[in-house]
Design an enzyme around this catalytic site. Sequence first.
Site, PDB file in Angstrom:
ATOM      1  N   ARG A  97      32.225   2.484 -26.704  1.00 33.08           N
ATOM      2  CA  ARG A  97      31.499   1.834 -25.622  1.00 33.08           C
ATOM      3  C   ARG A  97      30.017   1.752 -25.977  1.00 33.08           C
ATOM      4  O   ARG A  97      29.452   2.686 -26.544  1.00 33.08           O
ATOM      5  CB  ARG A  97      31.667   2.710 -24.371  1.00 33.08           C
ATOM      6  CG  ARG A  97      31.059   2.183 -23.112  1.00 33.08           C
ATOM      7  CD  ARG A  97      31.553   2.997 -21.929  1.00 33.08           C
ATOM      8  NE  ARG A  97      30.971   4.327 -21.856  1.00 33.08           N
ATOM      9  CZ  ARG A  97      29.756   4.589 -21.385  1.00 33.08           C
ATOM     10  NH1 ARG A  97      28.969   3.620 -20.973  1.00 33.08           N
ATOM     11  NH2 ARG A  97      29.307   5.832 -21.338  1.00 33.08           N
ATOM     12  N   HIS A  98      29.388   0.620 -25.635  1.00 33.13           N
ATOM     13  CA  HIS A  98      27.938   0.535 -25.772  1.00 33.13           C
ATOM     14  C   HIS A  98      27.307   1.453 -24.732  1.00 33.13           C
ATOM     15  O   HIS A  98      27.724   1.456 -23.580  1.00 33.13           O
ATOM     16  CB  HIS A  98      27.477  -0.907 -25.556  1.00 33.13           C
ATOM     17  CG  HIS A  98      26.058  -1.129 -25.978  1.00 33.13           C
ATOM     18  ND1 HIS A  98      24.980  -0.654 -25.276  1.00 33.13           N
ATOM     19  CD2 HIS A  98      25.532  -1.756 -27.056  1.00 33.13           C
ATOM     20  CE1 HIS A  98      23.865  -0.990 -25.892  1.00 33.13           C
ATOM     21  NE2 HIS A  98      24.176  -1.655 -26.977  1.00 33.13           N
ATOM     22  N   PRO A  99      26.302   2.234 -25.105  1.00 37.19           N
ATOM     23  CA  PRO A  99      25.793   3.229 -24.145  1.00 37.19           C
ATOM     24  C   PRO A  99      25.109   2.625 -22.909  1.00 37.19           C
ATOM     25  O   PRO A  99      25.119   3.250 -21.862  1.00 37.19           O
ATOM     26  CB  PRO A  99      24.813   4.067 -24.975  1.00 37.19           C
ATOM     27  CG  PRO A  99      24.532   3.273 -26.207  1.00 37.19           C
ATOM     28  CD  PRO A  99      25.715   2.388 -26.442  1.00 37.19           C
ATOM     29  N   THR A 100      24.526   1.431 -23.026  1.00 38.23           N
ATOM     30  CA  THR A 100      23.725   0.926 -21.900  1.00 38.23           C
ATOM     31  C   THR A 100      24.093  -0.492 -21.471  1.00 38.23           C
ATOM     32  O   THR A 100      23.387  -1.077 -20.648  1.00 38.23           O
ATOM     33  CB  THR A 100      22.217   0.941 -22.262  1.00 38.23           C
ATOM     34  OG1 THR A 100      22.020   0.167 -23.449  1.00 38.23           O
ATOM     35  CG2 THR A 100      21.717   2.353 -22.481  1.00 38.23           C
ATOM     36  N   PHE A 128      31.124  -3.702 -22.521  1.00 45.79           N
ATOM     37  CA  PHE A 128      30.779  -3.889 -23.931  1.00 45.79           C
ATOM     38  C   PHE A 128      31.499  -2.758 -24.648  1.00 45.79           C
ATOM     39  O   PHE A 128      30.957  -1.689 -24.879  1.00 45.79           O
ATOM     40  CB  PHE A 128      29.261  -3.765 -24.092  1.00 45.79           C
ATOM     41  CG  PHE A 128      28.687  -4.521 -25.274  1.00 45.79           C
ATOM     42  CD1 PHE A 128      27.938  -5.687 -25.089  1.00 45.79           C
ATOM     43  CD2 PHE A 128      28.884  -4.071 -26.573  1.00 45.79           C
ATOM     44  CE1 PHE A 128      27.396  -6.377 -26.161  1.00 45.79           C
ATOM     45  CE2 PHE A 128      28.350  -4.763 -27.649  1.00 45.79           C
ATOM     46  CZ  PHE A 128      27.595  -5.922 -27.436  1.00 45.79           C
TER      47      PHE A 128
END
Lengths: 384, 384
Positions: free
Chosen positions: B227-230, B234
């Site tokens: 997962r994209h952190p922010t 995504f």
Amino acid sequence: MPAPLSGITILDLTHVLAGPFCSSTLQDLGARVIKVERPGTGDDTRAFPPFRDGESAYFAALNAGKHSIALDLKAEGDRALFDRLLSRADILLENFRPGVMERLGYGWEALQARHPRLIYGAVSGFGHSGPDAGKPAYDMVVQARGGVMSITGEEGGPPVRVGASIGDIVAGMYLAQGVLAALYARERSGRGAKIDIAMLDAQIAIQEHSLAITGTTGVPPGPTGARHPTITPFSTYRAADGFFVIAAGNDAIFARLSAALDLPLAGDARFASNAARCENVHLLKRLIEAVTLQQPADHWIARLEAAGVPTGRVQDMAQAMRDRQVLARNMILPVAPRPGGPEFVAAGNPIKMTGLAEAAGRPPAPELDGDRAAILAWLDAGEP
Amino acid sequence: MPAPLSGITILDLTHVLAGPFCSSTLQDLGARVIKVERPGTGDDTRAFPPFRDGESAYFAALNAGKHSIALDLKAEGDRALFDRLLSRADILLENFRPGVMERLGYGWEALQARHPRLIYGAVSGFGHSGPDAGKPAYDMVVQARGGVMSITGEEGGPPVRVGASIGDIVAGMYLAQGVLAALYARERSGRGAKIDIAMLDAQIAIQEHSLAITGTTGVPPGPTGARHPTITPFSTYRAADGFFVIAAGNDAIFARLSAALDLPLAGDARFASNAARCENVHLLKRLIEAVTLQQPADHWIARLEAAGVPTGRVQDMAQAMRDRQVLARNMILPVAPRPGGPEFVAAGNPIKMTGLAEAAGRPPAPELDGDRAAILAWLDAGEP
């Protein structure tokens, strides 16, 4: 001895990561980078977290020392200015989708006719050829499609993204290599070249191990957590205060490891060869951790280093940024503040070479269009 | 137009991965690579799995097209031959521990005095300076110490190794950049240079995101799985037959995603902004997967691509090697068999550039000392 790329000027139309990473490397080698940004917002990463005093630390690190001018490449006056810049540039970098530069009238064919010495470096998700050339890509899309996610993660678990954005970064590094090769070739041929880097190609190029396995056995490897797939013990282990690595690549190192941990394993048939150790990998891990959990990682690292066993701490980024070797190699640099602005940090230059002085810090990243007057003066002066 | 490095000769003393990866890149750019190997066993990777007909596929891919001569650099006759090779070489590459070349009498100072145009490229675990310069390192040790393992893996889980050997590979790529910059500089200065690359430095240099976060907030980031952190959504998502990526970077893409999945989410306050979506990331994942699990990944990828949502399949290496774009870009090449020997596969050259013809395949990797006669003849002939 001057820096290798002293006197070289780069017109950098790229944004976000792959392209700016490339131009930062070339800048570290001595080139001047003129960042041509979209008026109004500029590089998207100006709005990327984390922020300090409202400014992006991400942008600051990736663009430290570059010069910014905002140009609308569809507006007549700005196009004339861009043409003047082109006639002074050695290298043009862009990371638009394939075809965008052609529609702007700045495709490679057109530019080459007018500027035969110009080197044109492009980086895109899938490259300038092939059935998927026009598709958009992000780092995660090429990490996924190129196979690296399928071999990263826990054994039997779901695919995991590589924490560093290697989809972008490795592509940016290949672009830098192509540009450097073209600079050298230009000295002999007098002519520039076009370089076309695809992020997906770059992911395939770094798959040394899994490509060899798949090509030979037909069976693609899966993820193996922190463990080497075919060498044991070669993994992370828990200490009292965190993880560290033991990399025992052969029987002699394993014997030294057993002695250093006071484990009577050297005569045990279950661990007598690498093949046997691989069969009993989980048992061996429990036996090792029963010992290593009793003391902090630094204790074991000192002991194993003294015994000649390759080892190292699993460091988080705060620890890595304080690492004595990292600091001794000048790999963490302050990014100087602009007047009244915040200070940031950035990585140092990993290319240590003759003629390149080590910097004590990096200059600030530019404000959007912040160097317009200086760039115009440089154009008017006609000096190199 | 000849290849950029045509006429350039590399004496390559390196083994295993970082160094041979570098010389393969330079060979792809047109250089001739003479691999100087230890008599008897040669490059360690000759014994690395997987094998075909007793030969290493790993060695074959990394050394395709190179020429091999076995030399004992402590034996008088071989040293005389090595000296003759040095006088014809443009570039020397080595990855011994710091100090080994000096003890052999081939340190940079000594070589520079005799061969002022020679470029000397070294890659080692920790570099030629600093308190840990003498320590051994493996890929996993610098992945661990440089921080990338701490941001790779499941959220809250233990650190995970990056499946590709980026500890070696990124270092080899920086070495190639330094060598290329030195070649260009030599055209102007007439003099060679020493390049000193540390695998640990190279790991720090690719930490764009985590270094910015840690430097700004003081808090090092951890792993976030796929997962994209922010940014949300995504990440990877499950389809009926495997994982695929959805990369919805903004509200407009999210609205198109919701429509393409027939999910009535666009008006839902819990998903109205990226911040809200990040707060409800796990709920959103369940809602998306309730739909995507019903059809195979290809179905969703076609649908999302038509809707302008960046997406892609998580491919294992077998799938990546059959990927139409990868094949169209000539990124999977056969390695030709030697007479009676096995055929292998290798990655293609990701640097597509003017003057570099695309190869239909790679020549075979050399047998140990297999090119001695040809190399001696080349030395005797005195031709370039």
